[in-house]
Structures are given as structure tokens and as C-alpha cells.
Write a protein that holds these residues in place. Structure first.
Motif, short mmCIF file in Angstrom:
data_model
loop_
_atom_site.label_atom_id
_atom_site.label_comp_id
_atom_site.label_asym_id
_atom_site.label_seq_id
_atom_site.Cartn_x
_atom_site.Cartn_y
_atom_site.Cartn_z
N PRO A 19 0.92 -1.20 0.02
CA PRO A 19 0.20 -0.11 -0.08
C PRO A 19 0.88 1.27 -0.06
O PRO A 19 0.57 2.20 -0.69
CB PRO A 19 -0.69 -0.24 1.15
N ILE A 20 1.92 1.41 0.68
CA ILE A 20 2.91 2.48 0.71
C ILE A 20 3.47 2.78 -0.48
O ILE A 20 3.51 3.99 -0.98
CB ILE A 20 4.10 2.27 1.75
N GLU A 21 3.62 1.73 -1.56
CA GLU A 21 4.13 2.00 -2.61
C GLU A 21 2.95 2.53 -3.90
O GLU A 21 3.34 3.45 -4.55
CB GLU A 21 4.57 0.84 -3.62
N HIS A 22 1.61 2.09 -3.56
CA HIS A 22 0.85 2.72 -4.31
C HIS A 22 0.47 4.27 -3.81
O HIS A 22 0.32 5.13 -4.74
CB HIS A 22 -0.64 1.83 -3.82
N GLY A 23 0.65 4.32 -2.66
CA GLY A 23 0.53 5.91 -2.05
C GLY A 23 1.68 6.92 -2.80
O GLY A 23 1.51 7.88 -3.17
N ILE A 24 3.02 6.23 -2.71
CA ILE A 24 4.09 7.12 -3.28
C ILE A 24 3.74 7.24 -4.74
O ILE A 24 4.08 8.40 -5.15
CB ILE A 24 5.32 6.42 -2.93
N ALA A 25 3.55 6.23 -5.42
CA ALA A 25 3.28 6.43 -6.97
C ALA A 25 2.28 7.47 -7.35
O ALA A 25 2.44 8.15 -7.94
CB ALA A 25 3.08 5.03 -7.64
N ALA A 26 1.15 7.39 -6.58
CA ALA A 26 -0.03 8.18 -6.46
C ALA A 26 0.44 9.69 -6.36
O ALA A 26 -0.14 10.84 -6.98
CB ALA A 26 -1.24 7.91 -5.78
N PHE A 27 1.24 10.23 -5.33
CA PHE A 27 1.74 11.10 -4.57
C PHE A 27 2.60 11.91 -5.65
O PHE A 27 2.23 12.73 -6.22
CB PHE A 27 2.66 11.06 -3.35
N ALA A 28 3.42 11.07 -6.66
CA ALA A 28 4.17 11.55 -7.64
C ALA A 28 3.50 11.83 -8.90
O ALA A 28 3.69 12.77 -9.51
CB ALA A 28 5.41 10.51 -7.99
N ARG A 29 2.41 11.12 -9.34
CA ARG A 29 1.43 11.52 -10.22
C ARG A 29 0.64 12.84 -9.98
O ARG A 29 -0.25 13.25 -10.64
CB ARG A 29 0.65 10.38 -10.50
N GLY A 30 0.44 13.43 -8.79
CA GLY A 30 -0.59 14.20 -8.35
C GLY A 30 -1.83 13.62 -8.26
O GLY A 30 -3.06 14.43 -8.22
N PRO A 87 5.60 22.76 -5.39
CA PRO A 87 4.77 23.26 -5.96
C PRO A 87 4.82 22.87 -7.47
O PRO A 87 3.79 23.12 -8.22
CB PRO A 87 5.03 24.83 -5.99
N HIS A 88 5.77 22.01 -7.99
CA HIS A 88 5.85 21.47 -9.59
C HIS A 88 5.62 20.12 -9.19
O HIS A 88 6.20 19.17 -10.31
CB HIS A 88 7.12 21.83 -10.03
N GLY A 89 5.32 19.41 -8.36
CA GLY A 89 5.42 18.03 -8.05
C GLY A 89 6.73 17.19 -7.83
O GLY A 89 7.57 18.11 -7.41
N THR A 90 6.76 16.05 -7.97
CA THR A 90 8.05 15.36 -7.62
C THR A 90 8.20 14.35 -8.71
O THR A 90 7.06 13.75 -9.20
CB THR A 90 8.02 14.85 -6.20
N GLN A 91 9.34 13.66 -9.13
CA GLN A 91 9.76 12.73 -9.82
C GLN A 91 10.27 11.59 -9.05
O GLN A 91 11.33 11.92 -8.25
CB GLN A 91 10.70 13.27 -10.87
N ILE A 92 9.98 10.46 -8.94
CA ILE A 92 10.66 9.22 -8.26
C ILE A 92 11.74 8.71 -9.33
O ILE A 92 11.58 8.42 -10.32
CB ILE A 92 9.54 8.02 -8.30
N LEU A 93 12.90 8.72 -8.36
CA LEU A 93 13.86 8.43 -9.10
C LEU A 93 14.25 7.10 -8.74
O LEU A 93 15.00 6.06 -9.51
CB LEU A 93 15.34 9.53 -8.69
N HIS A 94 13.94 6.55 -7.70
CA HIS A 94 14.11 5.06 -7.12
C HIS A 94 13.18 4.91 -5.66
O HIS A 94 13.11 5.59 -4.80
CB HIS A 94 15.55 5.04 -6.63
N THR A 95 12.75 3.63 -5.70
CA THR A 95 12.10 3.23 -4.44
C THR A 95 12.57 1.96 -4.23
O THR A 95 12.82 1.12 -5.07
CB THR A 95 10.46 3.18 -4.42
N HIS A 96 12.55 1.50 -2.93
CA HIS A 96 13.02 -0.05 -2.53
C HIS A 96 12.40 -0.16 -1.24
O HIS A 96 12.38 0.54 -0.52
CB HIS A 96 14.36 0.02 -2.35
N SER A 97 11.41 -1.40 -1.12
CA SER A 97 10.68 -1.66 -0.13
C SER A 97 11.17 -2.79 0.35
O SER A 97 11.25 -4.12 -0.56
CB SER A 97 9.04 -1.66 -0.45
N GLN A 98 11.16 -3.09 1.75
CA GLN A 98 11.49 -4.34 2.29
C GLN A 98 10.41 -4.79 3.42
O GLN A 98 10.16 -3.90 4.37
CB GLN A 98 12.63 -4.29 3.07
N PRO A 99 9.56 -5.84 3.10
CA PRO A 99 8.69 -6.19 4.43
C PRO A 99 9.40 -6.52 5.61
O PRO A 99 10.63 -6.98 5.59
CB PRO A 99 8.17 -7.29 3.75
N LEU A 100 8.87 -6.08 6.85
CA LEU A 100 9.39 -6.22 8.11
C LEU A 100 8.50 -7.47 8.80
O LEU A 100 9.17 -7.54 10.10
CB LEU A 100 9.50 -4.84 8.85
#
Length: 135
Positions: A11-22, A72-85
Motif C-alpha cells: 500500500p505504501i508503494e501505491h501511495g508514493i506512486a499516486a503522490f508522484a502522479r498528483g 509546487p511543481h510535483g516530484t519525480q520518483i528516482l528510485h524506491t525500494h521496499s522491504q517487508p518487516l
């Protein structure tokens, strides 16, 4: 463990991707009504005391302010990496590039996010901004 997933796994990855897309609607769809969120900065003079939310309504207010005062101009994801704990906890490294309104310049930032989710919704989010580097 996922790295720059074409199809987000957590779910966090969905949220980050949505944030980057606005895409606020999708971001909110992956946030629990009682989301507990805070963003902290390491050795940065920025006032982050307002970067908190205790529920979805607070998240919307915080996102509106972030859009004006930080991204104010949004953001661009350069890299994400998720590790389940385990037990629905995930540690995510998030590297992004954006125009940082606080400093009035383009920067790259590396953050670490600890999140918890239930039923596909993030209910706990702690982001630690570790670097803000001018580019």
C-alpha cells in the motif's frame, strides 16, 4: 522486497506512486481513515511541525499545504525500494527529485519511510528525510 515496482506491491508503494502522479484520489484510497502520519527532517532548518496528520481529513489538509509550500511543481520518483518487516510493516527507501519551494531550487532527496497497513490501507506512516541535496 521490491525495487521500483512496475506494479506496486505494498500500500505504501501505491501511495508514493499516486503522490508522484498528483493523484490525490488514489493516494487517499490507500490511506486509512485513522492514518497516523508524520514527516521529520534530519539536520534541516525547515519547520516540519505542521507535517502531521491524525486522520484522512488532516492528511488532505497537509497534502494541500505540501503542494504549495514544498512541491509546487510535483516530484519525480528516482528510485524506491521496499522491504517487508513482518506483521504488515514495511521499510521503504524513497529517492526523489523536485523543485523545493523552501530553498527555491531543484533538489534530490533520500527518505526512509516506516509504514504499517491493514486491508490495503496505510494506517501508520513515518517519513525521515535524510538528505536534501541541490542538483
Amino acid at each position: 522486497m521490491t525495487t521500483n515496482p512496475a506494479t506496486p506491491t505494498y500500500p505504501i508503494e501505491h501511495g508514493i506512486a499516486a503522490f508522484a502522479r498528483g493523484d490525490v484520489a488514489t493516494l487517499l484510497a490507500h490511506a486509512a481513515d485513522n492514518v497516523d502520519l508524520r514527516i521529520d527532517h534530519y539536520q534541516d532548518g525547515a519547520d516540519t511541525s505542521w507535517q502531521v496528520a491524525r486522520d484522512k481529513q488532516g492528511l488532505v489538509a497537509m497534502l494541500q499545504r505540501l503542494a504549495v509550500e514544498v512541491f509546487p511543481h510535483g516530484t519525480q520518483i528516482l528510485h524506491t525500494h521496499s522491504q517487508p518487516l513482518g506483521n504488515d510493516w514495511v521499510l521503504t527507501q524513497f529517492h526523489q527529485r523536485f523543485f523545493y519551494a523552501v530553498q527555491q531550487r531543484e533538489v534530490e532527496s533520500l527518505t526512509w519511510i516506516v509504514s504499517h497497513s491493514q486491508n490495503g490501507e496505510v494506517d501508520y506512516f513515518r517519513e525521515n528525510v535524510t538528505t536534501i541535496t541541490p542538483v
